[in-house]
Design an enzyme around this catalytic site. Sequence first.
Site, PDB file in Angstrom:
ATOM      1  CG  ASN A  13      -1.751   1.213   1.370  1.00 51.23           C
ATOM      2  OD1 ASN A  13      -1.791   2.053   0.470  1.00 51.23           O
ATOM      3  ND2 ASN A  13      -2.433   1.353   2.496  1.00 51.23           N
ATOM      4  CE  LYS A  70      -0.077   3.206   4.756  1.00 46.54           C
ATOM      5  NZ  LYS A  70       0.132   3.290   6.197  1.00 46.54           N
ATOM      6  CG  HIS A  84      -5.664   1.923   5.495  1.00 45.51           C
ATOM      7  ND1 HIS A  84      -5.185   2.832   6.400  1.00 45.51           N
ATOM      8  CD2 HIS A  84      -4.639   1.072   5.237  1.00 45.51           C
ATOM      9  CE1 HIS A  84      -3.922   2.538   6.678  1.00 45.51           C
ATOM     10  NE2 HIS A  84      -3.569   1.470   5.977  1.00 45.51           N
ATOM     11  CD  GLU A  99      -2.637   5.412   6.859  1.00 44.55           C
ATOM     12  OE1 GLU A  99      -2.681   5.411   5.612  1.00 44.55           O
ATOM     13  OE2 GLU A  99      -1.687   4.922   7.501  1.00 44.55           O
ATOM     14  CD  GLU A 119      -3.185  -2.354   7.379  1.00 45.51           C
ATOM     15  OE1 GLU A 119      -2.142  -2.612   6.781  1.00 45.51           O
ATOM     16  OE2 GLU A 119      -3.788  -1.272   7.249  1.00 45.51           O
ATOM     17  N   GLY A 134       2.859   2.340  10.835  1.00 46.75           N
ATOM     18  CA  GLY A 134       3.806   3.449  10.691  1.00 46.75           C
ATOM     19  C   GLY A 134       4.544   3.807  11.963  1.00 46.75           C
ATOM     20  CB  SER A 169       5.674  -1.627  11.911  1.00 46.22           C
ATOM     21  OG  SER A 169       5.283  -0.300  12.199  1.00 46.22           O
TER      22      SER A 169
HETATM   23  P1  13P Z   1       3.295   0.474   7.606  1.00 51.07           P
HETATM   24  O1  13P Z   1       3.808  -0.817   7.015  1.00 51.07           O
HETATM   25  O2  13P Z   1       4.011   1.679   7.117  1.00 51.07           O
HETATM   26  O3  13P Z   1       3.212   0.387   9.104  1.00 51.07           O
HETATM   27  O4  13P Z   1       1.791   0.635   7.074  1.00 51.07           O
HETATM   28  C1  13P Z   1       0.921  -0.427   7.178  1.00 51.07           C
HETATM   29  C2  13P Z   1      -0.307  -0.078   6.434  1.00 51.07           C
HETATM   30  O5  13P Z   1      -1.043   0.807   6.832  1.00 51.07           O
HETATM   31  C3  13P Z   1      -0.605  -0.825   5.202  1.00 51.07           C
HETATM   32  O6  13P Z   1      -1.889  -0.578   4.761  1.00 51.07           O
END
Ligand code: 13P
Length: 253
Positions: free
Chosen positions: A10, A12, A98, A100, A170, A176, A216
């Site tokens: 992803n 983003k 997600h 976010e 997740e 992150g 992560s």
């Molecule tokens: P990270 O791997 O940067 O922690 O992000 C995970 C994520 O949100 C994948 O959708």
Amino acid sequence: MSRKLMVAGNWKMNKNLMEALTLASQVITRAKKMSGQVEIVLAPPSPYLHTINSMSKDLSYVKVAAQDCHHKTSGAFTGDISASMLASMNLAYVILGHSERRKHHHESDVLLAQKVSAAIEAGLSVIFCCGEPLSVREKKEHELFVLQQLEASLWHLDATQIKQIVVAYEPIWAIGTGQTATAEQAQEMHAFIRNSIAQKYTQTIAQTTTILYGGSCNPANAGALFANEDVDGGLVGGASLKAEQFIQIIQAR
Ligand code: 13P
């Protein structure tokens, strides 16, 4: 019982056009030398979807995912993209739910249920994200929290439609942050999710549902996470932005 193994990146809101095409081409070049046992999914920002999907179309085990879609088919929704538009580009997947988007775009469980239906009706498969915030885990209510997310946004699907869902667990506190869930925490939640699917649908459907871990995930921890019986792969953020790291994670699966 066999189920699809998958590592999805992803991206983003990262990479300009040239950077995105370079990254995609590096991953696809490396993917050509792989066995194809693991499905590789690239989820670039939407302006690059069509081009990157064209670049990967000769490799059956490399697929492209959008990061979101609207819940309506068309209309006066400036800036939005419908599931049927994504399907018309022959994309395989859309990521929905997600954390976010739940946070920054205030996407509710009810809206997500509508988006999930729109995606499936358009012929897309869905990578559906769920996961608890730290405060919920500290209260040991993480399983109930995730179950409620699944109930509210997926359980309206029938037994045929649910097969179009890949679940991505997740935990928000791991995204992150560099604070990955332990292999035990991931396995425990993945087994819980699979058991919940078995109870709602059937054991056969549960055993064939792909459940990814995200948060992560990196080359150093991917092997331990993926070694768990119920962890079928990963949804990778930061580490998917560097071809070498992403490839190493795929190879850990
Ligand atoms: P990270 O791997 O940067 O922690 O992000 C995970 C994520 O949100 C994948 O959708």
